[in-house]
Write a protein that holds these residues in place. Structure first.
Motif, PDB file in Angstrom:
ATOM      1  N   PRO A 133       0.848  -1.185   0.000  1.00  0.00           N
ATOM      2  CA  PRO A 133       0.000   0.000   0.000  1.00  0.00           C
ATOM      3  C   PRO A 133       0.892   1.247   0.000  1.00  0.00           C
ATOM      4  O   PRO A 133       2.097   1.155   0.247  1.00  0.00           O
ATOM      5  N   ALA A 134       0.285   2.391  -0.296  1.00  0.00           N
ATOM      6  CA  ALA A 134       0.992   3.690  -0.252  1.00  0.00           C
ATOM      7  C   ALA A 134       2.111   3.791  -1.282  1.00  0.00           C
ATOM      8  O   ALA A 134       3.116   4.459  -1.041  1.00  0.00           O
ATOM      9  N   THR A 135       1.927   3.146  -2.426  1.00  0.00           N
ATOM     10  CA  THR A 135       2.866   3.348  -3.530  1.00  0.00           C
ATOM     11  C   THR A 135       2.393   4.599  -4.269  1.00  0.00           C
ATOM     12  O   THR A 135       1.729   4.529  -5.309  1.00  0.00           O
ATOM     13  N   ALA A 136       2.711   5.745  -3.677  1.00  0.00           N
ATOM     14  CA  ALA A 136       2.104   7.007  -4.107  1.00  0.00           C
ATOM     15  C   ALA A 136       2.944   8.186  -3.632  1.00  0.00           C
ATOM     16  O   ALA A 136       3.853   8.023  -2.812  1.00  0.00           O
ATOM     17  N   PHE A 137       2.577   9.364  -4.131  1.00  0.00           N
ATOM     18  CA  PHE A 137       3.368  10.558  -3.806  1.00  0.00           C
ATOM     19  C   PHE A 137       3.508  10.805  -2.310  1.00  0.00           C
ATOM     20  O   PHE A 137       4.612  11.003  -1.806  1.00  0.00           O
ATOM     21  N   MET A 138       2.401  10.792  -1.597  1.00  0.00           N
ATOM     22  CA  MET A 138       2.432  11.311  -0.232  1.00  0.00           C
ATOM     23  C   MET A 138       3.296  10.456   0.702  1.00  0.00           C
ATOM     24  O   MET A 138       3.394  10.739   1.892  1.00  0.00           O
ATOM     25  N   SER A 139       3.920   9.412   0.181  1.00  0.00           N
ATOM     26  CA  SER A 139       4.688   8.501   1.015  1.00  0.00           C
ATOM     27  C   SER A 139       6.039   8.117   0.422  1.00  0.00           C
ATOM     28  O   SER A 139       7.032   8.055   1.141  1.00  0.00           O
ATOM     29  N   ILE A 140       6.068   7.822  -0.871  1.00  0.00           N
ATOM     30  CA  ILE A 140       7.277   7.213  -1.435  1.00  0.00           C
ATOM     31  C   ILE A 140       8.422   8.208  -1.677  1.00  0.00           C
ATOM     32  O   ILE A 140       9.568   7.910  -1.299  1.00  0.00           O
ATOM     33  N   HIS A 330       4.845  -2.530 -13.690  1.00  0.00           N
ATOM     34  CA  HIS A 330       5.738  -2.963 -14.783  1.00  0.00           C
ATOM     35  C   HIS A 330       6.858  -3.859 -14.229  1.00  0.00           C
ATOM     36  O   HIS A 330       7.159  -4.917 -14.789  1.00  0.00           O
ATOM     37  N   SER A 331       7.454  -3.449 -13.108  1.00  0.00           N
ATOM     38  CA  SER A 331       8.534  -4.244 -12.507  1.00  0.00           C
ATOM     39  C   SER A 331       8.026  -5.621 -12.106  1.00  0.00           C
ATOM     40  O   SER A 331       8.710  -6.632 -12.306  1.00  0.00           O
ATOM     41  N   LEU A 332       6.834  -5.663 -11.526  1.00  0.00           N
ATOM     42  CA  LEU A 332       6.284  -6.940 -11.056  1.00  0.00           C
ATOM     43  C   LEU A 332       5.901  -7.863 -12.213  1.00  0.00           C
ATOM     44  O   LEU A 332       5.937  -9.089 -12.072  1.00  0.00           O
ATOM     45  N   PHE A 342       4.066  -7.600   3.297  1.00  0.00           N
ATOM     46  CA  PHE A 342       3.910  -6.151   3.418  1.00  0.00           C
ATOM     47  C   PHE A 342       5.268  -5.474   3.280  1.00  0.00           C
ATOM     48  O   PHE A 342       6.215  -5.814   4.010  1.00  0.00           O
ATOM     49  N   ALA A 343       5.383  -4.543   2.361  1.00  0.00           N
ATOM     50  CA  ALA A 343       6.653  -3.812   2.185  1.00  0.00           C
ATOM     51  C   ALA A 343       6.357  -2.492   1.491  1.00  0.00           C
ATOM     52  O   ALA A 343       5.359  -2.354   0.780  1.00  0.00           O
ATOM     53  N   SER A 344       7.245  -1.537   1.697  1.00  0.00           N
ATOM     54  CA  SER A 344       7.141  -0.287   0.941  1.00  0.00           C
ATOM     55  C   SER A 344       7.634  -0.541  -0.474  1.00  0.00           C
ATOM     56  O   SER A 344       8.432  -1.463  -0.718  1.00  0.00           O
ATOM     57  N   ALA A 345       7.200   0.317  -1.394  1.00  0.00           N
ATOM     58  CA  ALA A 345       7.715   0.211  -2.764  1.00  0.00           C
ATOM     59  C   ALA A 345       9.220   0.445  -2.770  1.00  0.00           C
ATOM     60  O   ALA A 345       9.951  -0.129  -3.585  1.00  0.00           O
ATOM     61  N   THR A 346       9.681   1.260  -1.836  1.00  0.00           N
ATOM     62  CA  THR A 346      11.112   1.537  -1.737  1.00  0.00           C
ATOM     63  C   THR A 346      11.878   0.242  -1.432  1.00  0.00           C
ATOM     64  O   THR A 346      12.918  -0.028  -2.030  1.00  0.00           O
ATOM     65  N   ALA A 347      11.357  -0.541  -0.497  1.00  0.00           N
ATOM     66  CA  ALA A 347      12.005  -1.813  -0.151  1.00  0.00           C
ATOM     67  C   ALA A 347      11.846  -2.829  -1.285  1.00  0.00           C
ATOM     68  O   ALA A 347      12.749  -3.616  -1.555  1.00  0.00           O
ATOM     69  N   ALA A 348      10.707  -2.795  -1.950  1.00  0.00           N
ATOM     70  CA  ALA A 348      10.423  -3.808  -2.973  1.00  0.00           C
ATOM     71  C   ALA A 348      11.163  -3.553  -4.278  1.00  0.00           C
ATOM     72  O   ALA A 348      11.492  -4.493  -5.005  1.00  0.00           O
ATOM     73  N   PHE A 349      11.409  -2.266  -4.605  1.00  0.00           N
ATOM     74  CA  PHE A 349      11.992  -1.949  -5.922  1.00  0.00           C
ATOM     75  C   PHE A 349      13.303  -1.165  -5.843  1.00  0.00           C
ATOM     76  O   PHE A 349      13.976  -1.004  -6.860  1.00  0.00           O
TER      77      PHE A 349
END
Ligand SMILES: NC(=O)c1ccc[n+]([C@@H]2O[C@H](COP(=O)([O-])OP(=O)(O)OC[C@H]3O[C@@H](n4cnc5c(N)ncnc54)[C@H](OP(=O)(O)O)[C@@H]3O)[C@@H](O)[C@H]2O)c1
Length: 370
Positions: A133-140, A330-332, A342-349
């Motif tokens: 969740p939160a793969t978006a501006f207000m967080s990433i 696209h990466s996935l 559960f992970a942030s997009a930062t951790a995942a990508f």
């Protein structure tokens, strides 16, 4: 539906959903544009820039777990843009898991992230699926800045500020009001601590002479992402709009909630907050303009004797969101994430990879000083 298209954008006719579609087309990822009204989907998708060269189909769907699981089945990634995620996230994430899909959304509500972390993480991990969740501006972008600080200095404390200039959409305004009843937490010595309720904070924004008004806005995802981090023990996140008048209105609503709405039942509270949000923003704003809708993310990292600051000067927060979702999807489609569950997009990508994506589109630029 058992589509051969690997990505489903749920809520594709929304302001953010259409931007996810626009960037998926740029990455040449075939997708299903899904939502509850075929008519609205067709009308909005037909106006997405470049859509004539996108490989997509439109799918109208009911909103139950069963309806959604049927729709998602055969796909690999669900991009959920239907908020507030506190209300709409649970049925979509459950359907994603049932269908064996990675789950991405654009919600920043901390209570929703805690729920995903506590309730869904292990189940997704067991099936080698990502729940981000939160793969978006207000967080990433601010999370990217936090990781740039961490790799630069011997720090254990993060202060995070995310602000944007722009017109919040109907969905965003609903969410800003929906988080008011929830508890917001910061992290102190790796323990969740509640922020004071109905409080506002004067903040210093680089590049601006006047101070701005920021709120805890539900607490932001970062304290959840950094819980149990081996290096970072303290995290406080604040944010809001670079528009004092709107922030004063939200703050007044927070105080009004404490005095008048809190005693009502949960259903009555949700109705009252949705009505107030609808009175503030009942329509869809125009497409963003890079010369007007600027963003800023500031992260201060402090250790015993070390200090690092990372500032991201950016623009068009909704476009940043659309791009982050499309890049993640696209990466996935092309390979497994670095983390599952559960992970942030930062951790995942990777934070540097995500920064490159945003910078190469001219949507943000990082400045690091120590
Ligand atoms: N964290 C961030 O930085 C960030 C950035 C952007 C957006 N967001 C969040 O993302 C959400 C959407 O924002 P937005 O700007 O795209 O809002 P929006 O323009 O109002 O679009 C909302 C979309 O959700 C659909 N929807 C709403 N309620 C639904 C329901 N009960 N069942 C099925 N579909 C439903 C709408 O469909 P209909 O047209 O059929 O109503 C529309 O497609 C909000 O919660 C917002 O806070 C977060």
């Amino acid at each position: 539906m058992n589509s051969k298209r690997p990505v489903v954008v749920y809520g594709a006719n929304g302001f953010s959903g259409r931007l996810v579609a626009e960037f998926l087309r740029e990455y040449n990822v075939p997708f299903v544009a899904a939502g509850r009204s075929r008519e609205r989907l067709e009308e909005v998708l037909s106006r997405v820039p470049g859509i004539e060269t996108a490989d997509y189909e439109i799918a109208e769907t009911g909103g139950s777990v069963e309806d959604l699981a049927k729709l998602f089945s055969g796909a690999r990634v669900v991009c959920n843009t239907v908020g507030p995620f506190l209300y709409n996230g649970p049925r979509v994430i459950e359907a994603s898991l049932k269908a064996g899909c990675h789950y991405l959304d654009i919600g920043g509500e901390q209570a929703w992230l805690r729920e995903v972390s506590e309730k869904w993480s292990d189940q997704f991990a067991a099936r080698s699926l990502l729940a981000a969740p939160a793969t978006a501006f207000m967080s990433i972008p601010s999370d990217i800045a936090a990781h740039l600080c961490i790799e630069t200095g011997a720090i254990d404390t993060l202060e995070i500020l995310t602000m944007f200039k722009g017109i919040p959409t109907f969905g965003s305004t609903q969410t800003i009001f929906a988080v008011i009843p929830t508890e917001s937490y910061y992290l102190e010595q790796n323990q969740y601590k509640p922020w004071p309720r109905a409080a506002s904070y004067e903040v210093v924004v680089p590049g601006s002479i006047q101070t701005q008004l920021a709120l805890t806005w539900g607490g932001f995802p970062h304290p959840v992402w950094f819980k149990d981090h081996p290096q970072i023990a303290n995290v406080r996140s604040l944010g809001g709009l670079l528009d004092r008048q709107i922030m004063e209105t939200v703050f007044a609503t927070m105080k009004h909630y404490e005095e008048q709405i809190r005693p009502l039942s949960k259903e009555e509270q949700e109705r009252a907050l949705a009505e107030m949000a609808g009175a503030v923003q009942g329509s869809t704003p125009p497409r963003e303009n890079a010369r007007e809708q600027r963003t800023i993310d500031v992260v201060l990292g402090r250790g015993t004797t070390d200090f690092v600051q990372c500032t991201l000067f950016g623009t068009c927060c909704y476009q940043q969101t659309g791009l982050l979702q499309a890049y993640a999807a696209h990466s996935l489609v092309h390979g497994p994430p670095r983390r599952v569950g559960f992970a942030s997009a930062t951790a995942a990508f990777g934070h540097r990879e995500l920064l490159k994506v945003l910078e190469s589109h001219g949507l943000t630029k990082a400045k690091l000083s120590s």
